[in-house]
Design a protein around this motif. Structure first.
Motif, PDB file in Angstrom:
ATOM      1  N   ARG A 177     -17.795  19.982 -19.720  1.00 14.63           N
ATOM      2  CA  ARG A 177     -16.784  20.479 -18.776  1.00 14.63           C
ATOM      3  C   ARG A 177     -15.772  19.380 -18.445  1.00 14.63           C
ATOM      4  N   ASP A 178     -16.236  18.145 -18.335  1.00 23.04           N
ATOM      5  CA  ASP A 178     -15.307  17.057 -18.053  1.00 23.04           C
ATOM      6  C   ASP A 178     -14.278  16.891 -19.176  1.00 23.04           C
ATOM      7  N   GLU A 179     -14.723  17.058 -20.416  1.00 23.00           N
ATOM      8  CA  GLU A 179     -13.784  16.982 -21.540  1.00 23.00           C
ATOM      9  C   GLU A 179     -12.773  18.116 -21.455  1.00 23.00           C
ATOM     10  N   PHE A 180     -13.250  19.297 -21.124  1.00 22.05           N
ATOM     11  CA  PHE A 180     -12.372  20.468 -21.011  1.00 22.05           C
ATOM     12  C   PHE A 180     -11.322  20.257 -19.924  1.00 22.05           C
ATOM     13  N   VAL A 181     -11.761  19.890 -18.724  1.00 27.89           N
ATOM     14  CA  VAL A 181     -10.817  19.699 -17.622  1.00 27.89           C
ATOM     15  C   VAL A 181      -9.891  18.522 -17.905  1.00 27.89           C
ATOM     16  N   GLY A 182     -10.415  17.474 -18.546  1.00 25.48           N
ATOM     17  CA  GLY A 182      -9.562  16.349 -18.912  1.00 25.48           C
ATOM     18  C   GLY A 182      -8.442  16.759 -19.845  1.00 25.48           C
ATOM     19  N   HIS A 183      -8.742  17.695 -20.759  1.00 22.86           N
ATOM     20  CA  HIS A 183      -7.708  18.193 -21.662  1.00 22.86           C
ATOM     21  C   HIS A 183      -6.659  18.997 -20.893  1.00 22.86           C
ATOM     22  N   VAL A 184      -7.100  19.777 -19.901  1.00 21.91           N
ATOM     23  CA  VAL A 184      -6.152  20.516 -19.058  1.00 21.91           C
ATOM     24  C   VAL A 184      -5.222  19.542 -18.334  1.00 21.91           C
TER      25      VAL A 184
END
Length: 210
Positions: A172-179
């Motif tokens: 999830r951290d990777e996902f939100v970081g991409h956002v």
């Protein structure tokens, strides 16, 4: 007038500005409902379904609504104005309309959908930029007023509650970081188009708590 410790008057610190969308004129609201059908599907979805003529009509109605909204805000003395978010199906679409890979949650029934609250989105694949709605908003505001104005987009923390494809993101951290990265690109485009004030809305603070 009371003063702060550095001698600045309280009146110099106060600022009046709108927070959130303004009410759409009936004709614009009806066209949004006709095009989106109560869904949060972003622009790329219905443009792919031969809705380009309807989209162009919506933009013309939005132009008129924005001119009226900006004039009214200035007339009543607001220090900072917005376009009322007249071009958006929902206030979060300043981000969602710019992203490819976002889809609606398919588990919702039709009677559960609507503009308030929006259907929960999910990332079905790795996100990518497909457009920049903030540029369109900024260019138009720059063309119609010299009064201070702002554009808004949802905070990336909102995506801590969003479903995402495990094949596209390892965490999830990777996902939100991409956002966050994509949001920075959207903001950069808005600044290049004349924006000097960008507001982040809808921060999902409870999702940051363990």
């Amino acid at each position: 007038m009371p003063e702060t410790s550095d001698g600045t008057s309280v009146s110099q610190l106060a600022r009046t500005e709108p927070v959130g969308s303004l009410l759409r004129p009936p004709a614009l609201k009806e066209l949004f409902e006709q095009i989106y059908g109560g869904h949060q599907s972003h622009v790329a979805v219905f443009l792919a379904n031969d809705e380009r003529e309807s989209w162009a009509q919506l933009q013309r109605l939005a132009d008129d609504a924005i001119r009226e909204a900006v004039k009214r805000q200035i007339d009543i003395g607001l220090d900072v104005v917005t376009d009322g978010e007249m071009r958006r199906a929902h206030f979060v679409n300043s981000l969602f309309d710019g992203l490819g890979g976002i889809v609606e949650n398919p588990e919702l029934d039709d009677d559960e959908r609507g503009f308030t609250p929006p259907p929960d989105p999910q990332a079905a694949e790795r996100l990518r930029l497909v457009s920049n709605p903030l540029v369109t908003e900024s260019e138009f505001l720059s063309s119609i007023t010299e009064h201070p104005w702002k554009v808004t987009l949802p905070a990336a923390s909102n995506f801590y509650a969003t479903q995402y494809s495990s094949s596209a993101y390892g965490s999830r951290d990777e996902f939100v970081g991409h956002v966050v990265e994509l949001s920075r690109e959207l903001v950069g485009g808005a600044v290049a188009a004349g924006a000097s004030y960008v507001q982040f809305d809808y921060p999902l603070y409870p999702a940051l708590c363990d």
